[in-house]
Write a protein that holds these residues in place. Structure first.
Motif, PDB file in Angstrom:
ATOM      1  N   CYS A 455       0.833  -1.209   0.000  1.00  0.00           N
ATOM      2  CA  CYS A 455       0.000   0.000   0.000  1.00  0.00           C
ATOM      3  C   CYS A 455       0.862   1.251   0.000  1.00  0.00           C
ATOM      4  O   CYS A 455       0.626   2.193  -0.769  1.00  0.00           O
ATOM      5  CB  CYS A 455      -0.913   0.001   1.230  1.00  0.00           C
ATOM      6  N   VAL A 456       1.855   1.278   0.866  1.00  0.00           N
ATOM      7  CA  VAL A 456       2.754   2.437   0.961  1.00  0.00           C
ATOM      8  C   VAL A 456       3.445   2.694  -0.372  1.00  0.00           C
ATOM      9  O   VAL A 456       3.568   3.831  -0.824  1.00  0.00           O
ATOM     10  CB  VAL A 456       3.800   2.200   2.075  1.00  0.00           C
ATOM     11  N   LYS A 457       3.868   1.626  -1.005  1.00  0.00           N
ATOM     12  CA  LYS A 457       4.693   1.743  -2.205  1.00  0.00           C
ATOM     13  C   LYS A 457       3.908   2.111  -3.452  1.00  0.00           C
ATOM     14  O   LYS A 457       4.455   2.741  -4.371  1.00  0.00           O
ATOM     15  CB  LYS A 457       5.433   0.416  -2.424  1.00  0.00           C
ATOM     16  N   THR A 458       2.609   1.764  -3.517  1.00  0.00           N
ATOM     17  CA  THR A 458       1.883   1.903  -4.790  1.00  0.00           C
ATOM     18  C   THR A 458       0.733   2.902  -4.765  1.00  0.00           C
ATOM     19  O   THR A 458       0.137   3.158  -5.811  1.00  0.00           O
ATOM     20  CB  THR A 458       1.310   0.537  -5.214  1.00  0.00           C
ATOM     21  N   ALA A 459       0.409   3.445  -3.597  1.00  0.00           N
ATOM     22  CA  ALA A 459      -0.715   4.387  -3.529  1.00  0.00           C
ATOM     23  C   ALA A 459      -0.432   5.617  -4.390  1.00  0.00           C
ATOM     24  O   ALA A 459       0.715   6.018  -4.578  1.00  0.00           O
ATOM     25  CB  ALA A 459      -0.971   4.799  -2.083  1.00  0.00           C
ATOM     26  N   THR A 470       3.378  16.100   2.257  1.00  0.00           N
ATOM     27  CA  THR A 470       4.760  16.280   2.701  1.00  0.00           C
ATOM     28  C   THR A 470       5.654  15.302   1.971  1.00  0.00           C
ATOM     29  O   THR A 470       5.365  14.096   1.936  1.00  0.00           O
ATOM     30  CB  THR A 470       4.880  16.021   4.218  1.00  0.00           C
ATOM     31  N   THR A 471       6.734  15.803   1.378  1.00  0.00           N
ATOM     32  CA  THR A 471       7.707  14.920   0.740  1.00  0.00           C
ATOM     33  C   THR A 471       8.607  14.321   1.809  1.00  0.00           C
ATOM     34  O   THR A 471       9.206  15.048   2.606  1.00  0.00           O
ATOM     35  CB  THR A 471       8.551  15.681  -0.290  1.00  0.00           C
ATOM     36  N   LEU A 472       8.696  13.018   1.839  1.00  0.00           N
ATOM     37  CA  LEU A 472       9.420  12.296   2.878  1.00  0.00           C
ATOM     38  C   LEU A 472      10.835  11.959   2.431  1.00  0.00           C
ATOM     39  O   LEU A 472      11.139  11.989   1.231  1.00  0.00           O
ATOM     40  CB  LEU A 472       8.662  11.012   3.218  1.00  0.00           C
ATOM     41  N   PRO A 473      11.723  11.610   3.358  1.00  0.00           N
ATOM     42  CA  PRO A 473      13.076  11.187   2.976  1.00  0.00           C
ATOM     43  C   PRO A 473      13.078  10.009   2.012  1.00  0.00           C
ATOM     44  O   PRO A 473      14.016   9.852   1.226  1.00  0.00           O
ATOM     45  CB  PRO A 473      13.702  10.805   4.321  1.00  0.00           C
ATOM     46  N   SER A 474      12.036   9.185   2.045  1.00  0.00           N
ATOM     47  CA  SER A 474      11.944   8.040   1.135  1.00  0.00           C
ATOM     48  C   SER A 474      11.630   8.467  -0.290  1.00  0.00           C
ATOM     49  O   SER A 474      11.718   7.653  -1.214  1.00  0.00           O
ATOM     50  CB  SER A 474      10.851   7.086   1.618  1.00  0.00           C
ATOM     51  N   GLU A 609      12.180   5.662   6.870  1.00  0.00           N
ATOM     52  CA  GLU A 609      13.040   6.764   7.308  1.00  0.00           C
ATOM     53  C   GLU A 609      14.171   6.224   8.176  1.00  0.00           C
ATOM     54  O   GLU A 609      13.988   5.261   8.930  1.00  0.00           O
ATOM     55  CB  GLU A 609      12.216   7.782   8.097  1.00  0.00           C
ATOM     56  N   ASP A 610      15.339   6.841   8.094  1.00  0.00           N
ATOM     57  CA  ASP A 610      16.453   6.475   8.953  1.00  0.00           C
ATOM     58  C   ASP A 610      16.112   6.905  10.389  1.00  0.00           C
ATOM     59  O   ASP A 610      15.892   8.088  10.643  1.00  0.00           O
ATOM     60  CB  ASP A 610      17.723   7.185   8.485  1.00  0.00           C
ATOM     61  N   PRO A 611      16.067   5.968  11.339  1.00  0.00           N
ATOM     62  CA  PRO A 611      15.612   6.332  12.687  1.00  0.00           C
ATOM     63  C   PRO A 611      16.673   6.966  13.571  1.00  0.00           C
ATOM     64  O   PRO A 611      16.367   7.407  14.686  1.00  0.00           O
ATOM     65  CB  PRO A 611      15.191   4.984  13.266  1.00  0.00           C
TER      66      PRO A 611
END
Length: 826
Positions: A455-459, A470-474, A609-611
């Motif tokens: 879901c995260v990858k294809t939405a 918001t544009t994320l680090p990923s 995200e890098d934690p």
């Protein structure tokens, strides 16, 4: 002979089927209680029932650590309801207090708690709510084709030439009379604003072999649109305690409509389901009062046969409630994740909620706020956010539903009945369940986490002009209104074909504990929120490496916050890469004085995200200065994929544990840079777990909690062991580890005793009868060597309960390099 054999086989099959169905419970004539045994001691539960003069009913559904007992109501009919409630509970308490050597005492010690089961109405359908705002929606006229092309969405394959729509219907053999009304499947006016489904159907992917169960108000299995796909074996009515979930009340149409969205048959009746060759089962729970035991059993019902649980309900969406599953209901969700679908995990799909116009937020609903569920919100046919759909950081995706003067066309109760009036997030969640059925039909091996990652990858992004994207680090984008975007059937199915299964889940928990509550500054009338309550936890590479955390997925935040008006608070989590999750938003109707008592918030915004670095909790109180609050403590929980080379049996990296703030006086900022409690990662399971003596596993921490639960965070960070002792999960990893601990503890105590005797002798040589005050160590939460009276009190407490209420966390005193024991303060 063959015919006789077949009849015999069928008879045996029917008997087995009947035997596997729940035993009907008669709450009018009997009082029911559940016993909880962390060690899953069946015989102890059975014997405890005998001691209580109760009838032993067996397991609660699929839960091996919860047991049902009952007593005859007429036998104590002369008592008041309060007396009835107290009778069995008081008897159990008395048994726990006994100090006997006989079997009864041993049995009761294996039972940690008893709870009366009271049927009640607690779940609300998330059906459409028509309001003035909806009646004022603009007419449908916009075309989103260019917008969706710009966003990279694959436009449906048949749109390349005139007349292609009719050709597509002919090629796929679609004759359903209402298909043209199903814009959520094929949107001819706003091209691209649909599920993008036809390209999947063209490949022959239609959900075959997958069962979606509707936990709802029944399912009309006699409808011509559903009867061929109805799965009776996975169905049951927990309201009327009958095998089939027949709608019986005038408003029992919700479940049938949702089922039609998922698996309406391709025929000449009404429309089609997203996965029109999948099976649908019905579990009826919303048409009458039910107990927690009923709900728990429903959430696991036939969970080796039912693959996906579609749940378009939850606590009231009135902007006032903070509620979550607890006890055995929570355990049922975890059990489904750990053991459903042969260990791959049940797929729980929940509607985000219809309280948007009441400032409600799906982070206040423990079902949608759980990392174990897929939370689905709504988007309308124009790609806009409907006024009713709730926003939250736990929302993963959205699918299509009512809004912009349109609703969802689907099956209704009746032999050939249809409706064009379905909507709300109730209609969005089943569409997602149908898409997931398509995915599982080609990849039944996917885990519950794999489905979330897909879901995260294809939405696909919608409403590109919305200011919350918001544009994320990923490189992905997230929006609290839309999650990662709209679910796209074609994209997720294509991605699933080559998806590599995720490795097991691991977990890092870092508590920030203070000696006393820290006040939340009042910011009424101020736009500058830099002076809000701010507290930071630093995550180091060593911490992540210690639990093998390689890729971040879910982040949960456990908080204990006191406040005189809960709805005034906004709570933000800021990551090391300046990504902000809104965990709690202001709710104007929430006047509760309960605060957030050990509530756990969840966010999916930090996926991949890098934690490493500083995670900051910011609590903003900018309304009603006369009503104040404070933060008692909070815990950062990082969940994700375990590193490929991580050895779960390796000794955990020892990390200091602090239990006090860096400052004594109330300040705006507090810091905890090195507090940690770890959880093990099991390479054989898809979820973070730890073995217990009975051989089963449970997740390391509780991402779903109920406000007011006393120190729930601390209790849930341990695994129950057969003897009733709570031990941190990374310690309960093997019998050898426990042996090492026992031997090590004995050696430490022996050395300490020798040192203590020697020290006493030195004091005596110097003329002291008691140790000089200058030699006493300051800052301990409790003394390592308690007075005799305290020791006796602790022994008595252990006799009464079978274990101490809390287990101290071991850490290192940074200033002196000594091992110290510390406990969180109340």
């Amino acid at each position: 002979m063959v015919r006789i054999s077949l009849i015999a086989i069928l008879a045996v099959g029917l008997q087995l089927s009947a035997a596997s169905q729940p035993v009907p419970r008669n709450y009018a004539e009997r009082l029911y209680y559940t016993l909880h045994s962390p060690s899953e001691d069946f015989e102890a539960a059975k014997h405890t029932a005998q001691l209580l003069n109760a009838r032993f009913e067996g397991y609660v559904g699929e839960l091996k650590n919860h047991f049902l007992i009952s007593v005859d109501r007429p036998s104590i009919s002369a008592r008041s309801e309060v007396d009835e409630h107290d009778h069995t509970l008081t008897a159990f308490k008395a048994l726990k207090a006994q100090k006997l050597d006989k079997r009864g005492d041993v049995s009761v010690r294996a039972i940690s708690s008893i709870e009366k089961q009271v049927p009640r109405r607690k779940l609300v359908k998330r059906a459409p709510i028509e309001t003035y705002e909806e009646r004022q929606d603009p007419p449908v006229s916009e075309n989103a084709d260019e917008e969706q092309k710009a966003n990279g969405k694959k436009i449906t394959w048949w749109l390349d030439e005139p007349g292609a729509y009719l050709a597509m219907k002919k090629e796929l053999g679609i004759k359903d009379v209402g298909f043209d009304n199903q814009w959520h499947l094929v949107n001819r006016e706003q091209q691209g604003n649909d599920l993008n489904i036809t390209g999947v159907w063209k490949q022959g992917i239609t959900g075959e072999g997958v069962v979606v169960v509707l936990l709802d108000d029944g399912l009309d299995y006699e409808s011509d649109d559903l009867k061929d796909n109805f799965y009776a074996e996975g169905s049951y009515d927990f309201n009327d305690h009958t095998p089939l979930p027949k709608p019986r009340l005038i408003d029992d149409n919700h479940g049938t409509r949702c089922a039609g969205e998922i698996a309406a048959v391709k025929n000449e009746v009404c429309g089609m389901g997203v996965a029109y060759n999948a099976k649908v089962a019905g579990v009826r729970i919303l048409s009458a009062e039910i107990s927690d035991a009923d709900e728990a059993e429903a959430l696991n019902y036939k969970y080796q046969e039912n693959d996906i649980y579609s749940c378009s309900w939850g606590p009231p969406d009135n902007g006032e409630v903070v509620d979550a599953p607890k006890g055995l209901v929570y355990d049922a969700i975890v059990n489904g994740i750990n053991n459903g679908r042969n260990g791959n995990g049940s797929i729980f799909v929940f509607a985000s909620g219809n309280g948007g116009s009441y400032d409600d937020n799906c982070n206040f609903d423990g079902y949608t706020n759980s990392m174990y569920t897929i939370t689905v919100g709504a988007v309308d046919r124009l790609g806009k956010h409907p006024y009713y759909s709730e926003r939250c950081s736990a929302q993963l995706v959205v699918t299509y539903s009512s809004g912009s003067a349109s609703r969802i066309y689907t099956t209704d109760v009746g032999k050939q009945s249809c409706t064009d009036g379905h909507g709300g997030t109730s209609a969005a969640a089943p569409l997602a369940a149908g898409v997931f059925a398509l995915v599982l039909s080609i990849r039944p091996d996917l885990s519950w986490r794999d489905m979330q990652y897909l879901c995260v990858k294809t939405a696909v992004q919608v409403a590109l002009d919305d200011d919350d994207w918001t544009t994320l680090p990923s490189g992905r984008k997230f929006n609290h209104r839309f999650g990662y975007g709209s679910l796209d059937a074609y994209r997720i199915v294509e991605e699933a074909k080559t998806h590599v299964n995720l490795r097991p889940q691991t977990h890092l928990a870092i508590p920030h504990l203070t000696k006393k509550p820290q006040p939340i500054p009042d910011l009424t009338g101020q736009d500058d929120h830099s002076k809000a309550f701010i507290s930071t936890i630093n995550v180091t590479p060593e911490m992540a490496k210690g639990v093998g955390l390689s890729r971040l997925e879910h982040v949960t935040i456990g908080v204990d916050i006191q406040h005189e008006r809960r709805g005034d608070l906004e709570i933000l989590l800021e990551s090391p890469h300046n990504v902000t999750s809104q965990l709690a938003a202001r709710r104007r109707f929430d006047t509760s004085t309960d605060g957030f008592g050990n509530w756990t918030f969840m966010t999916v915004k930090h996926w991949d995200e890098d934690p490493i670095g500083d995670w900051t909790l910011r609590v903003i109180d900018a309304y009603n200065p006369e009503q104040t609050g404070s933060v008692v403590h909070w815990t950062l929980n990082l969940w994700g994929e375990v590193a490929e080379d991580f050895d779960p049996n390796a000794q955990p990296i020892e990390t200091p544990v602090e239990t006090s703030s860096t400052v004594e006086e109330p300040v705006e900022t507090t810091t905890a840079s090195s507090e940690i409690e770890t959880a093990s990662a099991s390479p054989s399971d898809s979820t973070s777990s730890s073995p217990i003596e009975s051989g089963t596993s449970t997740p390391a921490a509780d991402p779903i909690q109920t406000p007011g639960a006393e120190h729930a965070d601390e209790e849930l960070e341990v695994s129950p062991v057969g003897n009733g002792t709570n031990v941190p999960e990374h310690i309960v990893s093997s019998g050898s580890t426990i042996a090492y601990i026992a031997v090590g503890s004995a050696l430490i105590l022996a050395a300490a005793g020798i040192a203590y005797v020697a020290k006493r002798k030195s004091w005596a040589d110097k003329g002291y009868k008691e140790p000089p005050m200058s030699n006493r160590t300051e800052g301990y939460e409790f003394d390592l060597f308690a007075d005799d009276d305290d020791s006796e009190a602790e022994e008595d407490n252990e006799d009464d309960t079978g274990s101490h209420a809390t287990s101290p966390m071991l850490g290192r005193d940074k200033g002196k390099g000594k091992m110290v024991a510390s406990e969180p303060e109340d």
